[in-house]
Design an enzyme around this catalytic site. Structure first.
Site, PDB file in Angstrom:
ATOM      1  N   ASP A   1       0.818  -1.078  -0.118  1.00 56.84           N
ATOM      2  CA  ASP A   1       0.377   0.093   0.242  1.00 56.84           C
ATOM      3  C   ASP A   1       1.344   1.460   0.071  1.00 56.84           C
ATOM      4  OD1 ASP A   1      -2.099   1.656   0.762  1.00 56.84           O
ATOM      5  OD2 ASP A   1      -2.312   1.606   2.524  1.00 56.84           O
TER       6      ASP A   1
ATOM      7  N   ASP B   1      -1.279  -0.670   5.915  1.00 55.96           N
ATOM      8  CA  ASP B   1      -1.870  -0.122   7.321  1.00 55.96           C
ATOM      9  C   ASP B   1      -3.503  -0.313   7.946  1.00 55.96           C
ATOM     10  OD1 ASP B   1      -2.022   2.052   5.539  1.00 55.96           O
ATOM     11  OD2 ASP B   1      -1.956   3.161   6.861  1.00 55.96           O
TER      12      ASP B   1
ATOM     13  N   CYS C   1      -6.715   3.340  -7.381  1.00 61.06           N
ATOM     14  CA  CYS C   1      -7.855   3.455  -7.675  1.00 61.06           C
ATOM     15  C   CYS C   1      -8.049   4.698  -7.113  1.00 61.06           C
ATOM     16  CB  CYS C   1      -9.088   2.179  -6.341  1.00 61.06           C
ATOM     17  SG  CYS C   1     -10.653   2.753  -6.944  1.00 61.06           S
TER      18      CYS C   1
ATOM     19  N   ASP D   1       0.064   4.948   1.241  1.00 60.61           N
ATOM     20  CA  ASP D   1      -0.204   5.707   2.348  1.00 60.61           C
ATOM     21  C   ASP D   1      -0.403   5.327   3.832  1.00 60.61           C
ATOM     22  OD1 ASP D   1      -0.100   8.129   0.039  1.00 60.61           O
ATOM     23  OD2 ASP D   1      -2.873   7.953   0.180  1.00 60.61           O
TER      24      ASP D   1
END
Length: 177
Positions: free
Chosen positions: A7, A126, A89, A9
Site C-alpha cells: 500500500d 496499514d 484506484c 499512504d
C-alpha cells in the site's frame, strides 16, 4: 519471481486523514525508500496498490498523483533501486468499482501484469481494507504499525496476519528468509 506488494499512504509515506493532496505533502516515512531500494537490489520486484479517492473527491488531479509517483520512483532510484508497477484506484468509496480496496482488483491487476499467482505473496498495508484485500486473493496479509497501523491493530486482524513496526522491518525479514 520474488514479488512484494505495498500500500502507499501510511506504508511508504506519511498519511493524513485530510489526504495527501500535493507533492509537498507527500513525505516518505523514515527508512521506507531505503527498504524498497534494498529489496530491489536483492532481486525483489516491489509493486504498489493504492486507493486514491482524493482524485474523485476533487482534492487533487491525476497529474498531481503521477508527480507523487514520479517522485517516489526518483527517490528509490537515487538509493540504487527500482520500483515496479504502481496501480491506483481513483474512485470514491460509493462508486462500486472492483479496484478499490478492500476489493482485490488492484492486486489482481498486478498479478496479471507480472503473470504470477497471488497465493502467498506478501501484501503490506496499514488498514483493515488492505488486509481484507490480501485475504480475498490468498495473499499473505502484513500489517505495519505506521500510518493507520496501530488503529487497525486495535480492531483485530485476519488470522495469520504478520505484524511489523514499519516497512524497513518488513524488508529486514524478507532479506533474511
Amino acid at each position: 519471481m520474488k514479488l512484494l506488494i505495498l500500500d502507499r499512504d501510511g506504508v511508504i509515506n506519511y498519511d493524513s486523514d485530510a489526504y495527501i493532496k500535493n507533492l509537498a505533502e507527500w513525505i516518505p516515512l523514515p527508512g521506507a525508500i531505503e527498504a524498497i531500494a534494498r529489496l530491489s537490489q536483492a532481486g525483489w520486484t516491489v509493486a504498489v496498490a493504492t486507493n486514491q479517492s482524493g482524485v474523485a473527491r476533487g482534492y487533487y488531479d491525476l497529474a498531481t498523483l503521477e508527480a507523487m509517483h514520479a517522485r517516489l520512483r526518483e527517490l528509490v532510484a537515487e538509493q540504487g533501486g527500482e520500483l515496479g508497477l504502481i496501480v491506483h484506484c481513483i474512485h470514491g468509496p460509493d462508486e462500486g468499482c472492483a479496484c478499490r480496496k478492500p476489493k482485490p482488483g488492484m492486486l489482481e491487476q498486478i498479478a496479471a501484469y507480472y503473470d504470477v499467482a497471488l497465493k502467498g505473496i506478501w501484501f503490506v498495508g496499514d488498514s483493515s481494507g488492505d488486509l481484507k484485500a490480501a485475504q480475498t486473493v490468498d495473499c499473505q496479509p502484513v500489517l505495519v504499525k505506521t500510518g493507520k497501523g496501530e488503529r487497525t491493530l486495535a480492531q483485530g486482524l485476519p488470522a495469520g496476519t504478520l505484524i511489523f513496526d514499519d516497512l524497513a522491518a518488513v524488508a529486514d525479514q524478507l532479506l533474511h528468509l
